[in-house]
Design an enzyme around this catalytic site. Structure first.
Site, mmCIF file in Angstrom:
data_model
loop_
_atom_site.group_PDB
_atom_site.id
_atom_site.type_symbol
_atom_site.label_atom_id
_atom_site.label_comp_id
_atom_site.label_asym_id
_atom_site.label_seq_id
_atom_site.Cartn_x
_atom_site.Cartn_y
_atom_site.Cartn_z
ATOM 1 N N GLY A 205 12.746 39.813 43.370
ATOM 2 C CA GLY A 205 13.500 38.554 43.455
ATOM 3 C C GLY A 205 12.660 37.348 43.822
ATOM 4 N N GLY A 206 11.380 37.585 44.211
ATOM 5 C CA GLY A 206 10.593 36.497 44.797
ATOM 6 C C GLY A 206 9.784 35.706 43.788
ATOM 7 N N GLY B 105 18.522 37.908 50.391
ATOM 8 C CA GLY B 105 17.683 38.946 50.993
ATOM 9 C C GLY B 105 17.876 40.292 50.310
ATOM 10 N N HIS B 106 16.934 41.241 50.554
ATOM 11 C CA HIS B 106 17.011 42.492 49.788
ATOM 12 C C HIS B 106 18.056 43.481 50.304
ATOM 13 C CE1 HIS B 106 14.225 43.457 52.986
ATOM 14 N NE2 HIS B 106 13.192 42.893 52.391
ATOM 15 N N ILE C 37 7.750 44.727 45.108
ATOM 16 C CA ILE C 37 6.852 44.806 43.949
ATOM 17 C C ILE C 37 5.449 44.312 44.293
ATOM 18 C CG2 ILE C 37 7.341 42.551 42.880
ATOM 19 C CD1 ILE C 37 7.554 44.400 40.182
ATOM 20 N N ASP C 38 5.320 43.536 45.381
ATOM 21 C CA ASP C 38 3.969 43.055 45.739
ATOM 22 C C ASP C 38 3.254 44.006 46.712
ATOM 23 O OD1 ASP C 38 5.216 42.566 48.148
ATOM 24 O OD2 ASP C 38 4.992 40.395 48.096
ATOM 25 N N ASN D 7 8.780 48.975 54.372
ATOM 26 C CA ASN D 7 9.800 48.686 53.354
ATOM 27 C C ASN D 7 9.650 49.558 52.106
ATOM 28 O OD1 ASN D 7 12.173 47.170 53.582
ATOM 29 N ND2 ASN D 7 11.564 45.827 51.927
ATOM 30 N N LYS E 13 0.455 39.002 49.886
ATOM 31 C CA LYS E 13 1.286 37.845 50.250
ATOM 32 C C LYS E 13 0.502 36.540 50.115
ATOM 33 C CE LYS E 13 4.780 40.423 51.717
ATOM 34 N NZ LYS E 13 5.937 40.583 50.829
#
Length: 497
Positions: A104-105, A211-212, A241-242, A319, A385
């Site tokens: 989503g980011g 948010g997830h 995914i990152d 996570n 990040k």
């Protein structure tokens, strides 16, 4: 006013506010085009439930006195799970799995437009390319059918779907669904900022993905949950995914499908040991007899330092989560998934202060039966990040094989160097311009770079290297330079003549 009177008064205020929000949401809903009406209604109903809970909750959501260290057997060491080995029928075990990536980011924090998953991280491969390569490798090696599911947000959906066509010949079925779209609320009035359902023009900033933690409801509402259960799938492996370390681990999957005590876990959270860099990460605790994820935002101010202590809370949540599909369906239908609300304040471009209400996927651990933490090696937590992280994963510290990054065998110690690149490197395009080639970092412990610095080809960095160009100065590290335990400051310019 008596205490009873005060609380009655507060209750009246709260009810009036809920009524006002309900009216505002109804006004927004009637602006939805007919083909979006049902979808928008589900989103706004979800928001209303979250807003109702937000008004009910008071103060920090955990009572610090009740927080205990988790019992020994509730967090298993990965080595113990790996030692069980793998069964002969690992293919049939893999066929019960669905891989879900949180997509989503946006790449804005790294100066990129569009979804973060489309940033190139290694040999022109993006996060999404590497994910597809990993799962395709699994499917080919074990002759299985593990699908990939992307949870997109309204910010990333369109761009992601365009790019998915390039994987049509890969041996991976790819599905997408969208997380909800919730209205941001004015910090003062607590009313939605949006006036209609559009998210363009002046409404661009009026909406957010919540948010997830939204994965449970969105996955259920998308119909995919039932489809996968119908196909005989039993677990989802969820990760960001990152996080380039979040690959499918056959030993953990086998532990889920064939538990040693015969009792299946509904929820497994991969945790790893804290270092000084991870003091803010959420930690697993025992709370009222259940495993519970406690985030720094939930900790009363007086206990924040204790929460950050590496000695008391030794692990944090990566996570990477393994969750039973049947359990998600059961809890979702019982409306029994309980996640703390994260209140995230933002300031819009025009200066308006808003708040957005969010939840985190790992916080639901306390709603599932027989939850477990697995303390995994640090290599399963490799998030990108910042461009400092990007430098590490692009370097010769890692080798790439079938979409998976592994620490190079030539690195003598298994820890990752600490890299801090200054603000001149924040945007990916600036960062790429400043490195003619990625330095050799096999023997690096610590790199700090600040100011206007560029690196020539084939530079080698070893030990602790600190390069500081003061304001107005520029430092060009010459091609082929070997810097070992060096501090470089002042001016160093290399000009062509």
């Amino acid at each position: 006013m008596s205490q009873d009177g005060a609380s009655q008064f507060q209750e009246v205020i709260r009810q009036e506010l809920e009524l006002s929000v309900k009216k505002e949401l109804e006004k927004i809903l009637i602006t939805a085009p007919s083909h979006e009406f049902e979808h928008t209604k589900k989103d706004l109903d979800g928001f209303r439930k979250l807003f109702h809970r937000f008004l009910q909750e008071k103060g920090p959501s955990v009572d610090w006195g009740k927080i205990q260290r988790p019992p020994e057997d509730s967090i298993q060491p990965y080595e113990k799970i790996k030692a069980r080995g793998l069964p002969d029928n690992i293919s049939s075990v893999l066929n019960k799995l669905v891989v879900v990536k949180l997509n989503g980011g946006l790449g804005t924090s790294m100066g990129c437009k569009g979804p973060k998953s489309l940033i190139g991280v290694r040999n022109e491969n993006t996060f999404l390319d590497l994910t597809v390569q990993q799962i395709e490798h699994l499917n080919k090696t074990y002759n299985t059918d593990v699908p990939l599911v992307l949870m997109n947000s309204f910010n990333t959906d369109e761009d992601t779907k365009k790019i998915l066509q390039k994987y049509s010949h890969c041996r991976v079925k790819i599905y997408t669904f969208n997380q909800s779209r919730y209205p941001r609320i004015n910090k003062e009035s607590l009313l939605p900022v949006a006036k209609d359902v559009s998210y363009s023009g002046e409404n661009t900033e009026a909406w957010y993905p919540p948010g997830h933690g939204d994965i449970y409801a969105s996955f259920y509402n998308s119909g995919l949950l039932d489809i996968f259960i119908g196909e005989g799938k039993e677990y989802i492996f969820v990760s960001n995914i990152d996080n380039l370390g979040a690959t499918v681990d056959l030993y953990i999957l086998n532990h889920l499908m064939n538990p040693p005590n015969g009792k299946r876990c509904e929820f497994v959270m991969e945790v790893t040991n804290k270092t000084r860099a991870d003091v803010k990460g959420g930690t697993l605790t025992q709370y009222e007899g259940k495993l519970r994820l406690v985030e720094i935002a939930q900790v009363p101010k007086a206990h924040v330092d204790e929460f950050k202590s590496v000695s008391k809370f030794k692990i944090f949540n990566t996570n990477n989560l393994w969750i039973s599909l049947a359990a998600v369906k059961r809890l979702q239908e019982q409306n029994a998934i309980d996640m703390e609300i994260i209140v995230n304040p933002k300031t819009l471009d025009g200066g308006l202060n808003v708040i957005q209400l969010e939840t985190a996927v790992g916080a639901a651990i306390k709603s599932f039966e027989n939850s477990l933490g697995i303390n995994v090696p640090r290599s399963r937590f490799l998030p990108v990040k910042t461009t400092s992280d990007l430098l590490l994963v692009m370097s010769n510290l890692y080798s790439l094989n079938a979409g998976s990054l592994t620490m190079s065998e030539k690195r003598e110690f298994p820890t990752v160097p600490l890299v801090k690149l200054g603000s001149s490197f924040t945007k990916v395009q600036d960062y790429l311009r400043r490195f003619e080639s990625i330095p050799d970092m096999l023997e690096l412990d610590h790199l700090t770079v600040s100011g206007d610095v560029t690196f020539g080809k084939n530079v080698s960095l070893k030990g602790t290297v600190i390069i500081i160009a003061n304001h107005g100065d520029r430092i060009d590290i010459p091609p082929g330079a070997v810097l070992e335990n060096k501090i470089v400051s002042g001016n160093l310019r290399i000009l062509d003549h």
